[in-house]
Design a protein around this motif. Sequence first.
Motif, PDB file in Angstrom:
ATOM      1  N   GLY A  23      -3.078   2.014 -12.288  1.00 16.07           N
ATOM      2  CA  GLY A  23      -4.449   2.674 -12.504  1.00 16.07           C
ATOM      3  C   GLY A  23      -4.118   3.831 -13.498  1.00 16.07           C
ATOM      4  N   ASP A  24      -4.276   4.955 -12.974  1.00 19.06           N
ATOM      5  CA  ASP A  24      -4.335   6.093 -13.845  1.00 19.06           C
ATOM      6  C   ASP A  24      -2.706   6.819 -13.669  1.00 19.06           C
ATOM      7  OD1 ASP A  24      -4.341   7.352 -11.133  1.00 19.06           O
ATOM      8  OD2 ASP A  24      -5.878   8.776 -11.951  1.00 19.06           O
ATOM      9  N   CYS A  25      -1.855   6.119 -12.995  1.00 22.31           N
ATOM     10  CA  CYS A  25      -0.467   6.623 -12.753  1.00 22.31           C
ATOM     11  C   CYS A  25       0.293   6.373 -13.829  1.00 22.31           C
ATOM     12  CB  CYS A  25       0.044   6.274 -11.576  1.00 22.31           C
ATOM     13  SG  CYS A  25      -0.983   6.662 -10.068  1.00 22.31           S
ATOM     14  N   HIS A  85      -2.241  -0.908  -5.797  1.00 14.41           N
ATOM     15  CA  HIS A  85      -2.553   0.030  -4.727  1.00 14.41           C
ATOM     16  C   HIS A  85      -1.830   1.080  -4.490  1.00 14.41           C
ATOM     17  CE1 HIS A  85      -5.512  -2.974  -4.047  1.00 14.41           C
ATOM     18  NE2 HIS A  85      -4.642  -3.905  -3.954  1.00 14.41           N
ATOM     19  N   THR A 105      -0.584   4.758  -5.273  1.00 14.83           N
ATOM     20  CA  THR A 105      -1.501   5.880  -6.081  1.00 14.83           C
ATOM     21  C   THR A 105      -0.500   7.147  -5.966  1.00 14.83           C
ATOM     22  OG1 THR A 105      -2.242   6.758  -3.980  1.00 14.83           O
ATOM     23  CG2 THR A 105      -3.499   5.013  -4.949  1.00 14.83           C
ATOM     24  N   HIS A 106      -1.179   8.294  -6.632  1.00 21.56           N
ATOM     25  CA  HIS A 106      -0.559   9.515  -6.455  1.00 21.56           C
ATOM     26  C   HIS A 106      -0.179  10.044  -4.961  1.00 21.56           C
ATOM     27  CE1 HIS A 106      -0.202  10.613 -10.845  1.00 21.56           C
ATOM     28  NE2 HIS A 106      -1.512   9.964 -10.850  1.00 21.56           N
ATOM     29  N   HIS A 107      -0.991   9.492  -4.286  1.00 22.47           N
ATOM     30  CA  HIS A 107      -0.555   9.872  -2.797  1.00 22.47           C
ATOM     31  C   HIS A 107       0.738   9.592  -2.367  1.00 22.47           C
ATOM     32  CE1 HIS A 107      -1.194  11.105   1.361  1.00 22.47           C
ATOM     33  NE2 HIS A 107      -0.547   9.811   1.833  1.00 22.47           N
ATOM     34  N   SER A 147       0.911  -1.314  -0.026  1.00 25.22           N
ATOM     35  CA  SER A 147      -0.027  -0.141   0.117  1.00 25.22           C
ATOM     36  C   SER A 147       0.888   1.176  -0.048  1.00 25.22           C
ATOM     37  CB  SER A 147      -0.877   0.034   1.209  1.00 25.22           C
ATOM     38  OG  SER A 147      -0.029   0.234   2.461  1.00 25.22           O
ATOM     39  N   ASP A 148       0.238   2.497  -0.204  1.00 26.19           N
ATOM     40  CA  ASP A 148       0.846   3.701  -0.072  1.00 26.19           C
ATOM     41  C   ASP A 148       1.629   3.661   1.226  1.00 26.19           C
ATOM     42  OD1 ASP A 148       0.068   4.726  -2.705  1.00 26.19           O
ATOM     43  OD2 ASP A 148      -1.462   5.556  -1.876  1.00 26.19           O
TER      44      ASP A 148
END
Length: 83
Positions: free
Chosen positions: A65-67, A43, A45-47, A19-20
């Motif tokens: 995903g969208d990254c 899992h 993300t941009h975060h 995870s992030d």
Amino acid sequence: AVRGGALQALDLSWCRGISDDGLGRLVDACPSLRDLSLRGCPHITHHFLNNHSAPNLRVWGRELGDCTLAPPKPQWALAPSSE
């Protein structure tokens, strides 16, 4: 706490359970880490990408995903032009 003192490159491709938050903790524990491959890690993300604590970390990979990841731009490329 475990420290990854000399670790400079890590390939976590296809580690779908990370995870992030977990990756952030790993990066914090590895101050020498410079290259991180995250292909197939859904899992992340941009975060994480925008908030990790390692300014010299290059994150590689696609399929987030969208990254779409690429190495960060050099600082000179981010500076405004003086012309």
